[in-house]
Design an enzyme around this catalytic site. Structure first.
Site, PDB file in Angstrom:
ATOM      1  CG  ASP A 114     -23.053  27.666 -11.867  1.00 41.24           C
ATOM      2  OD1 ASP A 114     -21.833  27.504 -12.055  1.00 41.24           O
ATOM      3  OD2 ASP A 114     -23.859  26.715 -11.781  1.00 41.24           O
ATOM      4  CG  ASP A 123     -19.873  21.126 -18.649  1.00 40.05           C
ATOM      5  OD1 ASP A 123     -19.320  21.222 -17.536  1.00 40.05           O
ATOM      6  OD2 ASP A 123     -20.233  22.113 -19.322  1.00 40.05           O
TER       7      ASP A 123
END
Length: 258
Positions: A11, A130
């Site tokens: 990330d 997600d």
């Protein structure tokens, strides 16, 4: 049988690798290039990069570090972050990425999936999902803009329905980011993965919850995923990728050994 894949996830925020728990409270891990080099040396099969605030900030991923990564590794890597057009995707690929991944932009405009697949081929297009288990409703729901805690929200899409929709539109691979398990290291959500596997007819990557080598084994053996993605256990050197692959091979998993 195709070899299973071990995929570190990085990330990225403001040019640094960060990691949160359940997509919140991100801490700085370090620079991109040193981590990339370590993972390639340990035997990672590919890498995934998420510019976690790009979509929420209405910008595209910073291409400078993409070129830096392409210069130092020879394994495939996938990039995600604010990609909203064919032109933007083409530019990212031209900087050295092998695949592009879309998530929130696909929810905003599902036709983006088919336009990208038509232009670059389905093998190049990954859709990230997600997914959050809502205990009150007993349903798995798709979330959007998860890189920004102030903008994260639940969409009308139930996860299994969105799984089918993105495949119809040309997704060549799916990454299921299981938000309840993210960063907790208690194992992947095998029940959800098995449900998704029944509906998913393209390569499926499990993401969220890995804490031990046995968790990877369970995802491959019990949920029949094609790849397992993890972050904190690799970033913090809790698990070495080479040792993980030796363990999986000893358990009968088809895996590429260094």
């Amino acid at each position: 049988m195709l070899a299973k894949r071990i995929i570190p996830c990085l990330d990225v925020r403001q040019g640094q690798v960060v990691k949160g728990v359940q997509f919140r409270n991100h801490e700085i891990i370090g620079g991109i290039v040193p981590l990339v080099c370590r993972y390639a040396e340990e035997g990672a099969d590919e890498l995934v990069f998420y510019d976690i605030t790009a979509s929420a900030d209405a910008r595209v991923v910073d291409k400078r570090w993409i070129a830096d990564v392409a210069e130092v590794i020879d394994i495939p890597f996938c990039v995600a972050g604010g990609i909203q057009s064919v032109a933007q995707a083409g530019e990212i690929l031209s900087y050295g990425a092998d695949k592009i991944s879309i998530n929130s932009p696909a929810l905003a405009d599902p036709t983006l999936i088919s336009r990208l697949a038509d232009r670059f081929g389905v093998q190049c297009i990954v859709v990230g999902i997600d997914t959050w288990f809502d205990a009150a409703s007993g349903r798995y729901q798709v979330n959007q803009y998860t890189g920004d805690e102030t903008r994260t929200h639940i969409t009308p899409w139930q996860t299994l329905d969105w799984i089918e929709e993105v495949q119809r539109r040309g997704a060549g691979e799916l990454v299921l980011n299981m938000m309840n398990q993210d960063g907790v290291r208690n194992g992947y959500d095998l029940m959800q993965l098995r449900q998704v596997r029944e509906r998913c007819h393209v390569p499926l990557i499990a993401s969220g919850g890995a804490g031990t080598m046995a968790h990877f084994l369970s995802a491959f053996r019990d949920a029949q995923v094609d790849g397992a993605l993890a972050a904190s256990v690799f970033h913090k050197q809790i698990i070495n990728i080479g040792e993980l692959k030796q363990f999986l091979a000893a358990e009968g998993v088809e895996i590429r050994l260094c």
